[in-house]
Design a protein around this motif. Structure first.
Motif, PDB file in Angstrom:
ATOM      1  N   ILE A 153       0.845  -1.201   0.000  1.00 15.25           N
ATOM      2  CA  ILE A 153       0.000   0.000   0.000  1.00 15.25           C
ATOM      3  C   ILE A 153       0.875   1.244   0.000  1.00 15.25           C
ATOM      4  O   ILE A 153       0.652   2.178  -0.784  1.00 15.25           O
ATOM      5  N   ASP A 154       1.886   1.263   0.844  1.00 11.86           N
ATOM      6  CA  ASP A 154       2.803   2.409   0.899  1.00 11.86           C
ATOM      7  C   ASP A 154       3.488   2.621  -0.444  1.00 11.86           C
ATOM      8  O   ASP A 154       3.636   3.748  -0.915  1.00 11.86           O
ATOM      9  N   ARG A 155       3.897   1.545  -1.071  1.00 11.70           N
ATOM     10  CA  ARG A 155       4.571   1.634  -2.374  1.00 11.70           C
ATOM     11  C   ARG A 155       3.651   2.253  -3.426  1.00 11.70           C
ATOM     12  O   ARG A 155       4.044   3.128  -4.187  1.00 11.70           O
ATOM     13  N   PHE A 156       2.407   1.796  -3.466  1.00 10.25           N
ATOM     14  CA  PHE A 156       1.455   2.338  -4.429  1.00 10.25           C
ATOM     15  C   PHE A 156       1.159   3.807  -4.153  1.00 10.25           C
ATOM     16  O   PHE A 156       1.065   4.604  -5.070  1.00 10.25           O
ATOM     17  N   GLU A 157       1.020   4.156  -2.888  1.00  8.27           N
ATOM     18  CA  GLU A 157       0.693   5.543  -2.549  1.00  8.27           C
ATOM     19  C   GLU A 157       1.842   6.498  -2.836  1.00  8.27           C
ATOM     20  O   GLU A 157       1.615   7.664  -3.146  1.00  8.27           O
ATOM     21  N   ARG A 158       3.057   6.032  -2.770  1.00 11.92           N
ATOM     22  CA  ARG A 158       4.215   6.899  -3.037  1.00 11.92           C
ATOM     23  C   ARG A 158       4.522   7.024  -4.521  1.00 11.92           C
ATOM     24  O   ARG A 158       5.302   7.872  -4.917  1.00 11.92           O
ATOM     25  N   SER A 159       3.936   6.189  -5.347  1.00 16.58           N
ATOM     26  CA  SER A 159       4.247   6.189  -6.780  1.00 16.58           C
ATOM     27  C   SER A 159       3.000   6.410  -7.628  1.00 16.58           C
ATOM     28  O   SER A 159       2.640   5.559  -8.434  1.00 16.58           O
ATOM     29  N   PRO A 160       2.326   7.553  -7.482  1.00 19.77           N
ATOM     30  CA  PRO A 160       1.079   7.740  -8.234  1.00 19.77           C
ATOM     31  C   PRO A 160       1.272   7.774  -9.745  1.00 19.77           C
ATOM     32  O   PRO A 160       0.355   7.451 -10.489  1.00 19.77           O
ATOM     33  N   ASP A 161       2.478   8.142 -10.209  1.00 20.84           N
ATOM     34  CA  ASP A 161       2.694   8.156 -11.655  1.00 20.84           C
ATOM     35  C   ASP A 161       2.769   6.749 -12.231  1.00 20.84           C
ATOM     36  O   ASP A 161       2.383   6.520 -13.376  1.00 20.84           O
ATOM     37  N   LYS A 162       3.267   5.812 -11.440  1.00 23.07           N
ATOM     38  CA  LYS A 162       3.394   4.436 -11.919  1.00 23.07           C
ATOM     39  C   LYS A 162       2.119   3.630 -11.699  1.00 23.07           C
ATOM     40  O   LYS A 162       1.844   2.699 -12.427  1.00 23.07           O
ATOM     41  N   TYR A 163       1.366   3.975 -10.680  1.00 23.31           N
ATOM     42  CA  TYR A 163       0.176   3.216 -10.315  1.00 23.31           C
ATOM     43  C   TYR A 163      -1.008   4.159 -10.149  1.00 23.31           C
ATOM     44  O   TYR A 163      -1.396   4.472  -9.035  1.00 23.31           O
ATOM     45  N   PRO A 164      -1.600   4.618 -11.243  1.00 24.97           N
ATOM     46  CA  PRO A 164      -2.716   5.560 -11.105  1.00 24.97           C
ATOM     47  C   PRO A 164      -3.931   4.887 -10.481  1.00 24.97           C
ATOM     48  O   PRO A 164      -4.186   3.699 -10.709  1.00 24.97           O
ATOM     49  N   VAL A 165      -4.658   5.636  -9.682  1.00 24.26           N
ATOM     50  CA  VAL A 165      -5.884   5.138  -9.082  1.00 24.26           C
ATOM     51  C   VAL A 165      -6.981   5.233 -10.132  1.00 24.26           C
ATOM     52  O   VAL A 165      -7.272   6.305 -10.644  1.00 24.26           O
ATOM     53  N   LEU A 166      -7.563   4.112 -10.475  1.00 20.19           N
ATOM     54  CA  LEU A 166      -8.608   4.064 -11.488  1.00 20.19           C
ATOM     55  C   LEU A 166      -9.997   3.959 -10.881  1.00 20.19           C
ATOM     56  O   LEU A 166     -10.984   4.063 -11.572  1.00 20.19           O
ATOM     57  N   GLY A 167     -10.069   3.729  -9.614  1.00 22.33           N
ATOM     58  CA  GLY A 167     -11.342   3.571  -8.929  1.00 22.33           C
ATOM     59  C   GLY A 167     -11.093   2.810  -7.648  1.00 22.33           C
ATOM     60  O   GLY A 167      -9.958   2.521  -7.297  1.00 22.33           O
ATOM     61  N   ARG A 168     -12.164   2.526  -6.968  1.00 24.75           N
ATOM     62  CA  ARG A 168     -12.047   1.753  -5.735  1.00 24.75           C
ATOM     63  C   ARG A 168     -12.922   0.521  -5.869  1.00 24.75           C
ATOM     64  O   ARG A 168     -13.822   0.479  -6.706  1.00 24.75           O
ATOM     65  N   LEU A 169     -12.635  -0.440  -5.022  1.00 28.09           N
ATOM     66  CA  LEU A 169     -13.542  -1.571  -4.964  1.00 28.09           C
ATOM     67  C   LEU A 169     -14.879  -1.068  -4.471  1.00 28.09           C
ATOM     68  O   LEU A 169     -14.952  -0.280  -3.533  1.00 28.09           O
ATOM     69  N   VAL A 170     -15.926  -1.478  -5.115  1.00 28.93           N
ATOM     70  CA  VAL A 170     -17.256  -1.055  -4.723  1.00 28.93           C
ATOM     71  C   VAL A 170     -17.840  -2.165  -3.849  1.00 28.93           C
ATOM     72  O   VAL A 170     -18.059  -3.280  -4.335  1.00 28.93           O
ATOM     73  N   PRO A 171     -18.064  -1.872  -2.564  1.00 29.15           N
ATOM     74  CA  PRO A 171     -18.631  -2.907  -1.699  1.00 29.15           C
ATOM     75  C   PRO A 171     -20.008  -3.338  -2.201  1.00 29.15           C
ATOM     76  O   PRO A 171     -20.764  -2.526  -2.749  1.00 29.15           O
ATOM     77  N   LYS A 172     -20.316  -4.602  -2.015  1.00 31.90           N
ATOM     78  CA  LYS A 172     -21.599  -5.120  -2.489  1.00 31.90           C
ATOM     79  C   LYS A 172     -22.771  -4.326  -1.934  1.00 31.90           C
ATOM     80  O   LYS A 172     -23.787  -4.172  -2.597  1.00 31.90           O
ATOM     81  N   CYS A 173     -22.603  -3.785  -0.725  1.00 28.27           N
ATOM     82  CA  CYS A 173     -23.708  -3.033  -0.117  1.00 28.27           C
ATOM     83  C   CYS A 173     -24.003  -1.736  -0.873  1.00 28.27           C
ATOM     84  O   CYS A 173     -25.079  -1.165  -0.722  1.00 28.27           O
ATOM     85  N   LEU A 174     -23.085  -1.270  -1.713  1.00 30.79           N
ATOM     86  CA  LEU A 174     -23.311  -0.058  -2.498  1.00 30.79           C
ATOM     87  C   LEU A 174     -23.815  -0.353  -3.909  1.00 30.79           C
ATOM     88  O   LEU A 174     -24.211   0.559  -4.629  1.00 30.79           O
ATOM     89  N   LEU A 175     -23.782  -1.610  -4.309  1.00 32.96           N
ATOM     90  CA  LEU A 175     -24.302  -1.987  -5.624  1.00 32.96           C
ATOM     91  C   LEU A 175     -25.827  -2.053  -5.566  1.00 32.96           C
ATOM     92  O   LEU A 175     -26.403  -2.353  -4.523  1.00 32.96           O
ATOM     93  N   PRO A 176     -26.482  -1.792  -6.686  1.00 32.77           N
ATOM     94  CA  PRO A 176     -27.937  -1.970  -6.714  1.00 32.77           C
ATOM     95  C   PRO A 176     -28.301  -3.424  -6.393  1.00 32.77           C
ATOM     96  O   PRO A 176     -27.549  -4.343  -6.695  1.00 32.77           O
ATOM     97  N   SER A 177     -29.452  -3.614  -5.796  1.00 31.33           N
ATOM     98  CA  SER A 177     -29.914  -4.954  -5.440  1.00 31.33           C
ATOM     99  C   SER A 177     -30.125  -5.800  -6.692  1.00 31.33           C
ATOM    100  O   SER A 177     -30.732  -5.337  -7.663  1.00 31.33           O
ATOM    101  N   PRO A 178     -29.664  -7.050  -6.675  1.00 27.74           N
ATOM    102  CA  PRO A 178     -29.899  -7.923  -7.829  1.00 27.74           C
ATOM    103  C   PRO A 178     -31.378  -8.275  -7.999  1.00 27.74           C
ATOM    104  O   PRO A 178     -31.772  -8.802  -9.028  1.00 27.74           O
ATOM    105  N   GLU A 179     -32.205  -7.957  -7.005  1.00 28.87           N
ATOM    106  CA  GLU A 179     -33.634  -8.265  -7.066  1.00 28.87           C
ATOM    107  C   GLU A 179     -34.478  -7.096  -7.557  1.00 28.87           C
ATOM    108  O   GLU A 179     -35.663  -7.258  -7.817  1.00 28.87           O
ATOM    109  N   ARG A 180     -33.869  -5.916  -7.685  1.00 27.00           N
ATOM    110  CA  ARG A 180     -34.665  -4.760  -8.119  1.00 27.00           C
ATOM    111  C   ARG A 180     -35.041  -4.919  -9.588  1.00 27.00           C
ATOM    112  O   ARG A 180     -34.394  -5.641 -10.345  1.00 27.00           O
ATOM    113  N   ILE A 181     -36.088  -4.243  -9.988  1.00 29.04           N
ATOM    114  CA  ILE A 181     -36.555  -4.294 -11.368  1.00 29.04           C
ATOM    115  C   ILE A 181     -35.896  -3.160 -12.152  1.00 29.04           C
ATOM    116  O   ILE A 181     -35.941  -1.999 -11.746  1.00 29.04           O
TER     117      ILE A 181
END
Length: 152
Positions: free
Chosen positions: A15-43
């Motif tokens: 984690i420290d390595r990635f945070e110190r090297s933003p040019d080599k490892y750009p942040v493209l997004g974050r893991l989206v927890p399942k609780c933030l995804l729409p419900s698979p049962e919704r219409i």
């Protein structure tokens, strides 16, 4: 804790390595927890499905790309989770599937059937092919199910 002390140390080092090297490892997004995804049962309506085609959409917080929905066999998948390069218009190989119910097209293995949502006349073999695609999206590609397609 699920991690040993040495595993925690190694994880923190990475984690420290990635945070110190933003040019080599750009942040493209974050893991989206399942609780933030729409419900698979919704219409999901046809209009909502169509609106999630990768064109001119805002990117929800935590996502790396705008949601791109594809419906198969009544399930709606968000293919932006690992499938952006395949489904983003205009250059993605499967961009013509974005925002559509492609059950028939995948069952018949024909781009000509994109947009034709009638599966009532499919053969057993074609239904198996469609279900194999559903399984592929769920278990191999791991696209999250974000709802069930509204039946007309």
């Amino acid at each position: 804790s699920l991690l040993s002390e040495s595993e925690k140390h190694e994880l923190q080092r990475l984690i420290d390595r990635f945070e110190r090297s933003p040019d080599k490892y750009p942040v493209l997004g974050r893991l989206v927890p399942k609780c933030l995804l729409p419900s698979p049962e919704r219409i999901v309506t046809q209009d909502e499905l169509l609106s999630r085609d990768g064109h001119n959409q805002s990117i929800p917080e935590g996502y790396a790309a705008a949601p791109i929905y594809v419906a198969i066999g009544g399930k709606v998948f968000d293919t932006s989770f690992g499938g952006v390069e395949l489904y983003t218009p205009p250059d993605g190989a499967y961009s013509r599937f974005s925002g559509k119910d492609v059950s028939r097209a995948l069952a018949t293995m024909s781009f000509d059937d994109v947009g034709n949502t009638d599966i009532s006349d499919l053969t057993e073999k074609q239904l198996k092919t469609m279900n194999d695609w559903v399984n592929n999206f769920e278990t191999k590609r791991h696209y999250p199910v974000v709802g069930r397609l509204e039946q007309n």
